[in-house]
Scaffold this active site. Sequence first.
Site, PDB file in Angstrom:
ATOM      1  N   SER A 188       9.627  58.297   8.253  1.00 11.50           N
ATOM      2  CA  SER A 188      10.667  58.949   7.464  1.00 11.50           C
ATOM      3  C   SER A 188      11.874  58.070   7.193  1.00 11.50           C
ATOM      4  CB  SER A 188      11.109  60.236   8.160  1.00 11.50           C
ATOM      5  OG  SER A 188      11.543  59.961   9.479  1.00 11.50           O
ATOM      6  N   HIS A 216       6.308  64.239   5.935  1.00 10.68           N
ATOM      7  CA  HIS A 216       6.904  63.671   4.719  1.00 10.68           C
ATOM      8  C   HIS A 216       5.849  63.371   3.660  1.00 10.68           C
ATOM      9  CE1 HIS A 216      11.166  63.296   5.583  1.00 10.68           C
ATOM     10  NE2 HIS A 216      10.817  63.082   6.837  1.00 10.68           N
ATOM     11  N   LYS A 247       9.749  71.172   4.417  1.00 11.50           N
ATOM     12  CA  LYS A 247      10.057  70.079   3.489  1.00 11.50           C
ATOM     13  C   LYS A 247       9.470  70.412   2.116  1.00 11.50           C
ATOM     14  CE  LYS A 247      11.152  66.771   7.032  1.00 11.50           C
ATOM     15  NZ  LYS A 247      10.602  66.377   8.325  1.00 11.50           N
TER      16      LYS A 247
HETATM   17  C1  LIG Z   1      10.917  66.733   9.724  1.00 12.91           C
HETATM   18  C2  LIG Z   1       9.923  66.161  10.655  1.00 12.91           C
HETATM   19  C3  LIG Z   1       9.509  66.861  11.778  1.00 12.91           C
HETATM   20  C4  LIG Z   1      10.133  68.152  12.182  1.00 12.91           C
HETATM   21  O1  LIG Z   1       9.712  69.184  11.341  1.00 12.91           O
HETATM   22  P1  LIG Z   1      10.386  70.617  11.514  1.00 12.91           P
HETATM   23  O2  LIG Z   1       9.386  71.555  10.967  1.00 12.91           O
HETATM   24  O3  LIG Z   1      11.666  70.567  10.770  1.00 12.91           O
HETATM   25  O4  LIG Z   1      10.611  70.792  12.983  1.00 12.91           O
HETATM   26  C5  LIG Z   1       8.513  66.323  12.561  1.00 12.91           C
HETATM   27  N1  LIG Z   1       7.948  65.140  12.252  1.00 12.91           N
HETATM   28  C6  LIG Z   1       8.330  64.427  11.172  1.00 12.91           C
HETATM   29  C7  LIG Z   1       7.681  63.116  10.881  1.00 12.91           C
HETATM   30  C8  LIG Z   1       9.343  64.908  10.359  1.00 12.91           C
HETATM   31  O5  LIG Z   1       9.741  64.191   9.318  1.00 12.91           O
END
Ligand SMILES: *Cc1c(COP(=O)(O)O)cnc(C)c1O
Length: 401
Positions: A188, A216, A247
């Site tokens: 990310s 992502h 996301k």
């Molecule tokens: C955003 C993210 C998470 C966390 O996801 P949530 O559902 O917001 O807890 C976990 N792993 C990665 C790679 C992320 O980018």
Amino acid sequence: MDSPLIHKAEAILAELQSAGLTKRERPLSGPQSGHITVAQGGRRRELLNLCANNYLGLADHPEIIAAARAAFDSHGFGMASVRFICGTETLHLELEQATARYLGKDDAILFAACFDANGGLFEALLGEEDAVISDSLNHASIIDGIRLCKAKRYRYQNRDMNELEDRLKEADHNGAKIKMIATDGVFSMDGYVADLVAICDLAERYGATVMIDDCHATGHLGEKGRGTPALTGAGNRVDIVTGTFGKSLGGGIGGFIAASQPIIDLLRQKARPYLFSNSLPPPVVAGAIKAIAIAEAADDRRALLADHSRRFRARLTDAGFDLLPGETPIIPVMLGEAELAQRMARALDERGVYVAGFFYPVVPMGKARIRTQMSAALTPADIDTAADAFIDAGKALGVIT
Ligand SMILES: *Cc1c(COP(=O)(O)O)cnc(C)c1O
């Protein structure tokens, strides 16, 4: 109000402040989208948003809102129970099946967040006789999840396949029963994509299982948005996929693990965040079901997103900015020191563009950056406006000439 803990908290906060590492929240006062309204000193300003994980622009999609609203009316606000007591609605099963079908897996299991999915996965599946082999840039939730399990831990440098192979050999040498390779699909902070074909080749050679976190990627990368397995061609050779509904897929909340039936069945019995934490609220679940249906059919949004990424990259590269290379909608503009990243973020704010500076400990010292993220909620004209603002701010601060 006077205790050793209060003193310690104040000292740490002062240290962060003097190092320029304090993170500040700037409240929005309207929906998440390409254009957002920010509340500032009694004023409301509209800004162009370049830092949401709202890749497909679904966070304020009317059909998702309508689906969530209908579920409010039919199912109420919350579940007041974990899944196995009285917290499972047919809606939850529907979302699990939709997720599994979308990603080509037997079944899926829901969590309150992907942070919990990653937090519960390793401990439930691996014991002290096993090994987990993890990329050095994996998300904090994978790192924490691995800390919670008793398997022996191995780490390889980000995307270094030679080192991954060395760690697999080492794990074999140490008599590991199960070997699980864990990697982000897209990293990310950098926007780099894991080489899943090479990872699956190594997994096959050494008899390892492959787990990826595709937060992502799910929804916007690969054919129909099926994520990095589709993008890289690794497909179903990836055994376990974790992901988020927070996301691309509507930006609400909720996480999942998708995998073969025995793995999901075991997780339902053993994953602690699943067993000991509340079930997702029905409106959130109904919204996520709708988001998957929209995402799967959203070739137009994915094409627009890819166009934005190419356009923004080209404009900033031509202007002399230092970008990390890549093809995902994550485009990091490298600035070096935390202080400069923060000044650049302020200069962009003044020019109507909302971005976030990222610095230690989120990224290594001296690698501070502004991580921009493209969104299908933006228009090509928005991308040009944003690029103009970067160029103007960059010149004002001497980042480019
Ligand atoms: C955003 C993210 C998470 C966390 O996801 P949530 O559902 O917001 O807890 C976990 N792993 C990665 C790679 C992320 O980018």
